[in-house]
Design a protein around this motif. Structure first.
Motif, PDB file in Angstrom:
ATOM      1  N   ASP A   1      -1.848  -7.237  -3.680  1.00 35.52           N
ATOM      2  CA  ASP A   1      -2.287  -7.192  -2.288  1.00 35.52           C
ATOM      3  C   ASP A   1      -1.233  -7.631  -1.283  1.00 35.52           C
ATOM      4  OD1 ASP A   1      -4.815  -6.258  -2.980  1.00 35.52           O
ATOM      5  OD2 ASP A   1      -5.546  -8.290  -3.369  1.00 35.52           O
ATOM      6  N   ALA A   2       0.019  -7.739  -1.704  1.00 32.79           N
ATOM      7  CA  ALA A   2       1.072  -8.066  -0.735  1.00 32.79           C
ATOM      8  C   ALA A   2       1.191  -6.929   0.278  1.00 32.79           C
ATOM      9  CB  ALA A   2       2.400  -8.282  -1.454  1.00 32.79           C
ATOM     10  N   ASN A   3       1.298  -7.276   1.552  1.00 37.48           N
ATOM     11  CA  ASN A   3       1.366  -6.250   2.589  1.00 37.48           C
ATOM     12  C   ASN A   3       2.316  -6.691   3.697  1.00 37.48           C
ATOM     13  OD1 ASN A   3      -0.290  -7.859   4.575  1.00 37.48           O
ATOM     14  ND2 ASN A   3      -1.831  -7.556   2.949  1.00 37.48           N
ATOM     15  N   SER A   4       2.425  -5.849   4.693  1.00 36.89           N
ATOM     16  CA  SER A   4       3.373  -6.112   5.777  1.00 36.89           C
ATOM     17  C   SER A   4       2.990  -7.317   6.622  1.00 36.89           C
ATOM     18  CB  SER A   4       3.491  -4.878   6.678  1.00 36.89           C
ATOM     19  OG  SER A   4       2.218  -4.538   7.221  1.00 36.89           O
ATOM     20  N   LYS A   5       1.725  -7.733   6.574  1.00 28.77           N
ATOM     21  CA  LYS A   5       1.272  -8.852   7.396  1.00 28.77           C
ATOM     22  C   LYS A   5       1.393 -10.195   6.675  1.00 28.77           C
ATOM     23  CE  LYS A   5      -2.016  -6.033  10.020  1.00 28.77           C
ATOM     24  NZ  LYS A   5      -3.437  -5.846  10.421  1.00 28.77           N
ATOM     25  N   SER A   6       1.548 -10.163   5.343  1.00 22.61           N
ATOM     26  CA  SER A   6       1.657 -11.419   4.606  1.00 22.61           C
ATOM     27  C   SER A   6       3.092 -11.931   4.645  1.00 22.61           C
ATOM     28  CB  SER A   6       1.183 -11.225   3.157  1.00 22.61           C
ATOM     29  OG  SER A   6       1.908 -10.176   2.535  1.00 22.61           O
ATOM     30  N   SER A   7       3.315 -13.109   4.093  1.00 19.41           N
ATOM     31  CA  SER A   7       4.615 -13.761   4.198  1.00 19.41           C
ATOM     32  C   SER A   7       5.661 -13.098   3.310  1.00 19.41           C
ATOM     33  CB  SER A   7       4.484 -15.241   3.812  1.00 19.41           C
ATOM     34  OG  SER A   7       4.212 -15.358   2.424  1.00 19.41           O
ATOM     35  N   ASP A   8       6.916 -13.486   3.520  1.00 22.17           N
ATOM     36  CA  ASP A   8       8.002 -12.939   2.711  1.00 22.17           C
ATOM     37  C   ASP A   8       7.852 -13.303   1.241  1.00 22.17           C
ATOM     38  OD1 ASP A   8       8.846 -12.207   5.170  1.00 22.17           O
ATOM     39  OD2 ASP A   8      10.738 -13.318   5.142  1.00 22.17           O
ATOM     40  N   ASN A   9       7.240 -14.452   0.964  1.00 18.14           N
ATOM     41  CA  ASN A   9       7.084 -14.917  -0.415  1.00 18.14           C
ATOM     42  C   ASN A   9       5.844 -14.359  -1.105  1.00 18.14           C
ATOM     43  OD1 ASN A   9       9.392 -16.523  -0.228  1.00 18.14           O
ATOM     44  ND2 ASN A   9       8.218 -18.225   0.677  1.00 18.14           N
ATOM     45  N   ASP A  10       5.083 -13.543  -0.407  1.00 25.20           N
ATOM     46  CA  ASP A  10       3.879 -12.943  -0.986  1.00 25.20           C
ATOM     47  C   ASP A  10       4.291 -11.710  -1.783  1.00 25.20           C
ATOM     48  OD1 ASP A  10       1.231 -12.522  -1.565  1.00 25.20           O
ATOM     49  OD2 ASP A  10       0.859 -11.359   0.264  1.00 25.20           O
TER      50      ASP A  10
ATOM     51  N   GLU B   1      10.499  -6.647   2.764  1.00 28.94           N
ATOM     52  CA  GLU B   1      10.432  -6.032   1.445  1.00 28.94           C
ATOM     53  C   GLU B   1      11.699  -6.298   0.635  1.00 28.94           C
ATOM     54  OE1 GLU B   1       8.305  -4.395  -0.636  1.00 28.94           O
ATOM     55  OE2 GLU B   1       6.835  -5.189   0.768  1.00 28.94           O
ATOM     56  N   ASP B   2      12.840  -6.335   1.296  1.00 33.17           N
ATOM     57  CA  ASP B   2      14.095  -6.630   0.593  1.00 33.17           C
ATOM     58  C   ASP B   2      14.074  -8.050   0.048  1.00 33.17           C
ATOM     59  OD1 ASP B   2      15.072  -4.121   1.160  1.00 33.17           O
ATOM     60  OD2 ASP B   2      16.011  -4.750   3.047  1.00 33.17           O
ATOM     61  N   VAL B   3      13.510  -8.967   0.806  1.00 35.49           N
ATOM     62  CA  VAL B   3      13.403 -10.349   0.343  1.00 35.49           C
ATOM     63  C   VAL B   3      12.484 -10.425  -0.877  1.00 35.49           C
ATOM     64  CG1 VAL B   3      12.568 -12.650   0.949  1.00 35.49           C
ATOM     65  CG2 VAL B   3      13.887 -11.320   2.599  1.00 35.49           C
ATOM     66  N   ARG B   4      11.372  -9.737  -0.826  1.00 34.27           N
ATOM     67  CA  ARG B   4      10.435  -9.732  -1.951  1.00 34.27           C
ATOM     68  C   ARG B   4      11.073  -9.139  -3.203  1.00 34.27           C
ATOM     69  NH1 ARG B   4       5.205  -7.458   1.467  1.00 34.27           N
ATOM     70  NH2 ARG B   4       4.591  -9.478   2.391  1.00 34.27           N
ATOM     71  N   ASP B   5      11.826  -8.050  -3.040  1.00 34.75           N
ATOM     72  CA  ASP B   5      12.509  -7.444  -4.179  1.00 34.75           C
ATOM     73  C   ASP B   5      13.525  -8.402  -4.778  1.00 34.75           C
ATOM     74  OD1 ASP B   5      11.029  -5.194  -3.660  1.00 34.75           O
ATOM     75  OD2 ASP B   5      12.657  -4.091  -2.684  1.00 34.75           O
ATOM     76  N   LEU B   6      14.145  -9.180  -3.922  1.00 33.05           N
ATOM     77  CA  LEU B   6      15.202 -10.075  -4.377  1.00 33.05           C
ATOM     78  C   LEU B   6      14.654 -11.289  -5.113  1.00 33.05           C
ATOM     79  CD1 LEU B   6      18.285 -10.417  -4.279  1.00 33.05           C
ATOM     80  CD2 LEU B   6      17.993 -11.763  -2.198  1.00 33.05           C
ATOM     81  N   ILE B   7      13.532 -11.808  -4.666  1.00 38.03           N
ATOM     82  CA  ILE B   7      13.010 -13.032  -5.272  1.00 38.03           C
ATOM     83  C   ILE B   7      12.055 -12.760  -6.433  1.00 38.03           C
ATOM     84  CG2 ILE B   7      13.231 -14.267  -3.091  1.00 38.03           C
ATOM     85  CD1 ILE B   7      10.223 -14.029  -2.717  1.00 38.03           C
ATOM     86  N   SER B   8      11.596 -11.523  -6.607  1.00 37.68           N
ATOM     87  CA  SER B   8      10.628 -11.236  -7.671  1.00 37.68           C
ATOM     88  C   SER B   8      10.904  -9.894  -8.337  1.00 37.68           C
ATOM     89  CB  SER B   8       9.199 -11.248  -7.104  1.00 37.68           C
ATOM     90  OG  SER B   8       8.274 -10.819  -8.083  1.00 37.68           O
ATOM     91  N   SER B   9      11.261  -9.942  -9.607  1.00 32.49           N
ATOM     92  CA  SER B   9      11.452  -8.711 -10.377  1.00 32.49           C
ATOM     93  C   SER B   9      10.133  -7.968 -10.543  1.00 32.49           C
ATOM     94  CB  SER B   9      12.035  -9.044 -11.754  1.00 32.49           C
ATOM     95  OG  SER B   9      12.006  -7.926 -12.605  1.00 32.49           O
ATOM     96  N   GLN B  10       9.041  -8.714 -10.716  1.00 33.25           N
ATOM     97  CA  GLN B  10       7.739  -8.074 -10.889  1.00 33.25           C
ATOM     98  C   GLN B  10       7.346  -7.265  -9.653  1.00 33.25           C
ATOM     99  OE1 GLN B  10       4.673 -10.661 -12.480  1.00 33.25           O
ATOM    100  NE2 GLN B  10       6.194 -11.999 -13.400  1.00 33.25           N
ATOM    101  N   HIS B  11       7.615  -7.818  -8.485  1.00 38.81           N
ATOM    102  CA  HIS B  11       7.303  -7.101  -7.251  1.00 38.81           C
ATOM    103  C   HIS B  11       8.095  -5.795  -7.183  1.00 38.81           C
ATOM    104  CE1 HIS B  11       6.038  -6.706  -3.029  1.00 38.81           C
ATOM    105  NE2 HIS B  11       7.258  -6.211  -2.820  1.00 38.81           N
ATOM    106  N   LEU B  12       9.357  -5.857  -7.583  1.00 40.97           N
ATOM    107  CA  LEU B  12      10.197  -4.661  -7.553  1.00 40.97           C
ATOM    108  C   LEU B  12       9.692  -3.616  -8.543  1.00 40.97           C
ATOM    109  CD1 LEU B  12      12.701  -3.199  -6.509  1.00 40.97           C
ATOM    110  CD2 LEU B  12      14.047  -4.415  -8.249  1.00 40.97           C
TER     111      LEU B  12
END
Length: 593
Positions: free
Chosen positions: A499-508, A102-113
């Motif tokens: 639909d990003a979840n714990s089972k999908s990749s870091d870039n999802d 989740e930290d990686v997702r927050d870092l690479i995508s403002s929209q995700h955050l």
């Protein structure tokens, strides 16, 4: 030799011969024409001398300036060198080593955050005028320039929200009415529960009253002022004890359309400054006076000839059926300050009320600026010669403006050749506006005082995107258009992903919908942090920029609004989405059910 002059007195009389002395005196005489010529020559000579003096003085001054500064007045001209090739700069990779998914997702995508924070921290962000302590109840600031949370609503979900500069109204998760602002109570510092136990679903406001529609179709009219609520008549209400009734805690009125058929109920309400529209489940439309200050007088009730003097006996806010619309299956209604719109299921739009600024979709007529009967807006005229068939899919109104969303389908025409038949049946989504545009609220990049014929909003028209799931190109429509008195916010119906979840990749990563703002910005209600009006729809920064910068540094990203999703809030599973609400000089984004 001078010619002799003839006199009519005697045709036989002749003049004496002119002698030498006479010739000499005539030659020495000064004629007026000679005098004018001499004066003209003198003026021309004086003008020439002055010109020479001026040019000499300017030349001397320029020479002195060049000598003192060392700069050339006339610079050398050289052929331009070819422009250097633009260097493509790629974003540097983020340092993600040692970080969780989740930290990686927050870092690479403002929209995700942004999506994540909207789910973890539901509440209300607001900005604009705070003269009535609506945006920041605990602050004395006159303006709130950027989105700021109203702390009272932290962690709360709302069914609806309506804002004015001087009062606010909201429906909480249980269907109760909350009110605040100086018009509600000068000493109010936090929202207060007023009308309770009615299971309210949606709201409309006028100058001095708030209207709530319950899930079972009942409409309640509540005074804005707390003092009026205590003073007005308090109706009897049923209690949990059978056959026992008690007085309500506040005074309110019921707005009840008459002669409803079996199973027919009110399903939507819309309000202006002085009037209220009600739509029923059978596609009928009713109107009523909504303010105790003034009776509607600009035709916005849709009943020809209805005025304060000609109104039927009974309550001033009784409902009137708009019989002109009977037989049309109306499924959407909208109201501006002094005008009304109705859309039927066949895509026909009817307007009535004040047209002093072209808000009805007709050219302004100084002799009859009021239209008191529903009139069909000729949307087909704006598509004349385009080989497209328009179908109005949505309407919105506010202040002195009207908006229409249209699906235009390409059809064959007699002028088409074999190559022109490509794309037949293709649907293009367009958005049109009319009315007052001097503050930029037409969204077309122009500052127009009166706009009667609908004008296209380029930022919301002719847009397409590729649907990777269905492998097809689809038009981008508007999901919602919230219109305030002088500004508006448009939520795009672009493709979103949640639909990003714990089972999908870091870039999802998740991403929401685009949202743009335009119009008047006198009170900073656009959220840009500046005060200039905006005629081209624009993005604003993320709502919580401080939280963004703690995670992503100084990078600034635009705000994306979160669409509907079933999530867990406080241990409960609820369907929630972010909604935007534009009011009178104020704007809010809230977590809505």
């Amino acid at each position: 030799m001078l010619k002799p002059r003839l006199f009519t007195r005697s045709l036989t009389r002749t003049f004496p011969r002119v002698g030498k002395s006479s010739s000499r005196s005539i030659a020495n005489r000064q004629f007026p024409r000679a005098q004018v010529a001499s004066a003209y020559v003198a003026r021309r000579q004086l003008h020439f001398i002055r010109s020479i003096t001026t040019v000499t003085s300017v030349g001397a001054a320029l020479a002195l300036w060049q000598w003192l500064t060392g700069e050339k007045i006339i610079k050398d001209a050289h052929a331009e060198s070819p422009p250097a090739e633009t260097e493509v700069v790629f974003e540097k990779p983020k340092k993600t080593k040692g970080l969780g998914k989740e930290d990686v997702r927050d870092l690479i995508s403002s929209q995700h955050l942004q999506v994540k924070r909207s789910w973890e921290n539901p509440g209300v962000y607001a900005w604009g005028s705070n003269s009535g302590r609506v945006i920041a109840p605990d602050s004395q600031d006159t303006f709130i320039k950027r989105p700021q949370r109203i702390s009272f609503f932290d962690g709360r979900l709302l069914r609806d929200l309506k804002l004015d500069r001087f009062f606010g109204a909201a429906i909480d998760e249980k269907g109760n009415l909350l009110q605040w602002g100086t018009s509600f109570s000068p000493s109010s510092s936090n929202p207060t529960l007023t009308l309770q136990g009615k299971n309210l679903q949606s709201l409309a406001i006028s100058r001095d009253r708030i209207f709530g529609m319950s899930k079972d179709g009942k409409v309640y009219s509540v005074p804005v002022s707390q003092e009026d609520q205590e003073r007005d008549s308090k109706p009897l209400e049923s209690t949990w004890i059978p056959f026992w009734k008690s007085r309500s805690k506040i005074g309110y009125r019921r707005i009840e359309p008459q002669n409803l058929s079996w199973g027919e109920k009110v399903t939507a309400i819309a309000g202006g400054s002085e009037h209220l529209l009600l739509m029923t489940s059978k596609g009928r439309v009713f109107s009523a006076a909504s303010s105790g200050l003034d009776f509607p007088s600009r035709g916005q009730l849709g009943v020809p000839g209805l005025t304060w003097l000609t109104r039927p006996s009974g309550a001033y806010d009784q409902c009137h059926e708009i019989t002109t619309l009977r037989g049309f299956d109306i499924w959407k209604i909208a109201a501006g300050e002094y005008h009304s719109l109705a859309l039927d299921k066949d895509g026909r739009v009817f307007s009535f009320g004040d047209n002093s600024l072209g808000q009805l979709g007709f050219d302004f007529n100084a002799e009859s600026s009021i239209v008191d009967a529903p009139s069909l807006i000729p949307i087909q005229r704006v598509y004349a010669g385009t080989s497209q068939t328009p179908q109005v899919t949505g309407i919105a109104a506010g202040g002195s403006n009207s908006y229409f969303t249209v699906d235009a389908t390409k059809v064959a025409s007699q002028k088409d050749d074999a190559t022109s038949t490509r794309g037949l049946g293709r649907v293009t989504a367009d958005t049109w506006a009319c009315g007052h545009g001097i503050w930029g609220s037409l969204g077309n990049g122009r500052w127009t005082h009166i706009q009667g014929t609908p004008t296209k909003i380029p930022a919301f028209s002719g847009l397409f995107e590729y649907d990777e799931v269905n492998k097809v190109t689809v038009p981008i429509r508007l999901s919602r258009l919230s219109v305030g008195t002088t500004h508006a916010a448009a939520v795009m119906n672009n493709i979103t992903y949640l639909d990003a979840n714990s089972k999908s990749s870091d870039n999802d990563t998740n991403w929401g919908a685009d949202i743009l703002f335009f119009g008047n910005n006198e009170y900073y209600q656009l959220g840009t942090g500046k005060r200039n009006n905006v005629s081209n729809p624009t993005y604003i920064q993320a709502l919580d920029t401080e939280a963004e910068r703690k995670v992503r540094g100084k990078e600034d990203h635009r705000f994306h609004i979160t669409p509907r999703k079933t999530i867990t809030v406080n241990g409960r599973s609820v369907s929630v989405e972010q909604k935007v609400e534009c009011g009178k000089g104020v704007t809010a984004v809230y977590s809505g059910l």
